[in-house]
Scaffold this active site. Sequence first.
Site, PDB file in Angstrom:
ATOM      1  N   GLU A  53      60.767  28.359 -25.921  1.00  0.00           N
ATOM      2  CA  GLU A  53      60.161  28.572 -24.596  1.00  0.00           C
ATOM      3  C   GLU A  53      58.627  28.567 -24.620  1.00  0.00           C
ATOM      4  OE1 GLU A  53      62.232  30.757 -21.546  1.00  0.00           O
ATOM      5  OE2 GLU A  53      60.820  32.387 -21.930  1.00  0.00           O
ATOM      6  N   LYS A  55      55.786  30.188 -22.943  1.00  0.00           N
ATOM      7  CA  LYS A  55      55.693  31.453 -22.194  1.00  0.00           C
ATOM      8  C   LYS A  55      54.314  32.064 -22.418  1.00  0.00           C
ATOM      9  CE  LYS A  55      58.374  35.799 -21.887  1.00  0.00           C
ATOM     10  NZ  LYS A  55      59.537  36.550 -22.414  1.00  0.00           N
ATOM     11  N   LYS A 115      62.512  27.076 -16.136  1.00  0.00           N
ATOM     12  CA  LYS A 115      62.884  28.480 -16.133  1.00  0.00           C
ATOM     13  C   LYS A 115      62.031  29.153 -15.066  1.00  0.00           C
ATOM     14  CE  LYS A 115      64.825  31.517 -19.480  1.00  0.00           C
ATOM     15  NZ  LYS A 115      64.415  32.903 -19.252  1.00  0.00           N
ATOM     16  N   GLU A 164      72.619  32.172 -16.008  1.00  0.00           N
ATOM     17  CA  GLU A 164      72.263  33.385 -16.767  1.00  0.00           C
ATOM     18  C   GLU A 164      73.008  34.606 -16.236  1.00  0.00           C
ATOM     19  OE1 GLU A 164      68.095  34.126 -17.778  1.00  0.00           O
ATOM     20  OE2 GLU A 164      68.328  36.087 -16.853  1.00  0.00           O
ATOM     21  N   ASN A 185      71.469  37.313 -21.027  1.00  0.00           N
ATOM     22  CA  ASN A 185      70.094  37.743 -21.288  1.00  0.00           C
ATOM     23  C   ASN A 185      70.093  39.208 -21.733  1.00  0.00           C
ATOM     24  OD1 ASN A 185      67.324  38.181 -21.362  1.00  0.00           O
ATOM     25  ND2 ASN A 185      66.941  36.895 -19.566  1.00  0.00           N
ATOM     26  N   GLU A 215      70.028  34.928 -24.909  1.00  0.00           N
ATOM     27  CA  GLU A 215      68.642  34.830 -24.453  1.00  0.00           C
ATOM     28  C   GLU A 215      67.883  36.137 -24.714  1.00  0.00           C
ATOM     29  OE1 GLU A 215      70.290  33.019 -20.329  1.00  0.00           O
ATOM     30  OE2 GLU A 215      68.166  33.505 -20.345  1.00  0.00           O
ATOM     31  N   SER A 216      66.650  35.992 -25.143  1.00  0.00           N
ATOM     32  CA  SER A 216      65.676  37.095 -25.273  1.00  0.00           C
ATOM     33  C   SER A 216      65.887  37.955 -26.526  1.00  0.00           C
ATOM     34  CB  SER A 216      65.702  38.026 -24.055  1.00  0.00           C
ATOM     35  OG  SER A 216      65.406  37.332 -22.878  1.00  0.00           O
TER      36      SER A 216
HETATM   37  O1  LIG Z   1      60.127  38.390 -20.240  1.00  0.00           O
HETATM   38  C1  LIG Z   1      60.111  39.196 -19.287  1.00  0.00           C
HETATM   39  O2  LIG Z   1      59.396  40.211 -19.268  1.00  0.00           O
HETATM   40  C2  LIG Z   1      60.960  38.984 -18.076  1.00  0.00           C
HETATM   41  C3  LIG Z   1      60.960  39.930 -17.077  1.00  0.00           C
HETATM   42  C4  LIG Z   1      61.714  39.740 -15.938  1.00  0.00           C
HETATM   43  C5  LIG Z   1      62.457  38.600 -15.782  1.00  0.00           C
HETATM   44  C6  LIG Z   1      62.479  37.637 -16.795  1.00  0.00           C
HETATM   45  C7  LIG Z   1      61.741  37.825 -17.926  1.00  0.00           C
HETATM   46  N1  LIG Z   1      61.714  36.889 -18.924  1.00  0.00           N
HETATM   47  C8  LIG Z   1      62.355  35.631 -18.854  1.00  0.00           C
HETATM   48  C9  LIG Z   1      63.234  35.453 -20.007  1.00  0.00           C
HETATM   49  O3  LIG Z   1      64.413  35.492 -19.830  1.00  0.00           O
HETATM   50  C10 LIG Z   1      62.593  35.279 -21.353  1.00  0.00           C
HETATM   51  O4  LIG Z   1      61.364  34.644 -21.188  1.00  0.00           O
HETATM   52  C11 LIG Z   1      63.373  34.475 -22.363  1.00  0.00           C
HETATM   53  O5  LIG Z   1      64.698  34.825 -22.443  1.00  0.00           O
HETATM   54  C12 LIG Z   1      62.725  34.613 -23.756  1.00  0.00           C
HETATM   55  O6  LIG Z   1      62.658  35.979 -24.094  1.00  0.00           O
HETATM   56  P1  LIG Z   1      61.805  36.498 -25.336  1.00  0.00           P
HETATM   57  O7  LIG Z   1      62.182  35.668 -26.533  1.00  0.00           O
HETATM   58  O8  LIG Z   1      62.218  37.929 -25.506  1.00  0.00           O
HETATM   59  O9  LIG Z   1      60.373  36.326 -24.990  1.00  0.00           O
END
Ligand SMILES: O=C(O)c1ccccc1NCC(=O)[C@H](O)[C@H](O)COP(=O)(O)O
Length: 258
Positions: A53, A55, A115, A164, A185, A215-216
């Site tokens: 991603e 970001k 996204k 999601e 997520n 995810e995340s």
């Molecule tokens: O990342 C956030 O804080 C967030 C808050 C509210 C809604 C969505 C959010 N993020 C989008 C995502 O789902 C993440 O960017 C993506 O899954 C990657 O996550 P990470 O690897 O933990 O940065």
Amino acid sequence: MLDGLTAGAVADAEARAQARPLALVEKTALAQPPARDALAALAPAAQVKIIAEVKRASPSRGDLAEIPDPALQASLYEQGGASAISVLTEGRKFKGSLADLEAVKARVSLPVLRKDFIATPYQVLEARASGADLVLLIVAALEQPLLAELHELVRELGMTPLVETHSREELDRAGDLGARLIGVNARNLSTFELDRDLFGSLAEHFPSDAVKIAESAVLTPADVQHYRAGGADVVLVGEALVTNDPVTTLTAFLEAGS
Ligand SMILES: O=C(O)c1ccccc1NCC(=O)[C@H](O)[C@H](O)COP(=O)(O)O
């Protein structure tokens, strides 16, 4: 938080529609070359696959990385072995844009995900007009009839919806649509709390023909191993890739998931 993000994204799209009406965006969307095959790119394999991603910032973590050249960032992801690229196009909290997506699409040969907080057909058409191959649809943000309408529109335009979810009930709603790419997520989008065990607890409830995406919350190779052991075909990673060297980090993550 999710309602606020969605309302903001829809308001921004409405503002863009003043300058670029729906009919024009639709014409541009229909004139694009066919979308890249995301289902093939993300099909289950012996090794875990990664959606990497772009970001810059987030509501939970604030500023993460400047990323002056999102296309360069994405090309490093491609070099590191990612199977698809996710581009956060939301502007208010994530500091992304459709221009980022267009730049990334022009540079890499992988499928590219828009996204964002999508709740209108206009946003789906914009995604295709900007070259998106996949579009994120968040079950928690959409009533089922609207979710079904947008899911169908994404498919009609030749793209792949990534649906999601955060719970068994949302997984069932994704299954009812016939979704083929489904994510869980780990981030609670209201409280921002991370639950790395949520994916594993839901994995057995995915439709049998769906690609399982975690995810995340992937910060270390051990996190990839954890998701892989829980049944993930694909992991979606943002923060770890924008705050560390992308190629080295992807290499380590792919090795951990093999
Ligand atoms: O990342 C956030 O804080 C967030 C808050 C509210 C809604 C969505 C959010 N993020 C989008 C995502 O789902 C993440 O960017 C993506 O899954 C990657 O996550 P990470 O690897 O933990 O940065």
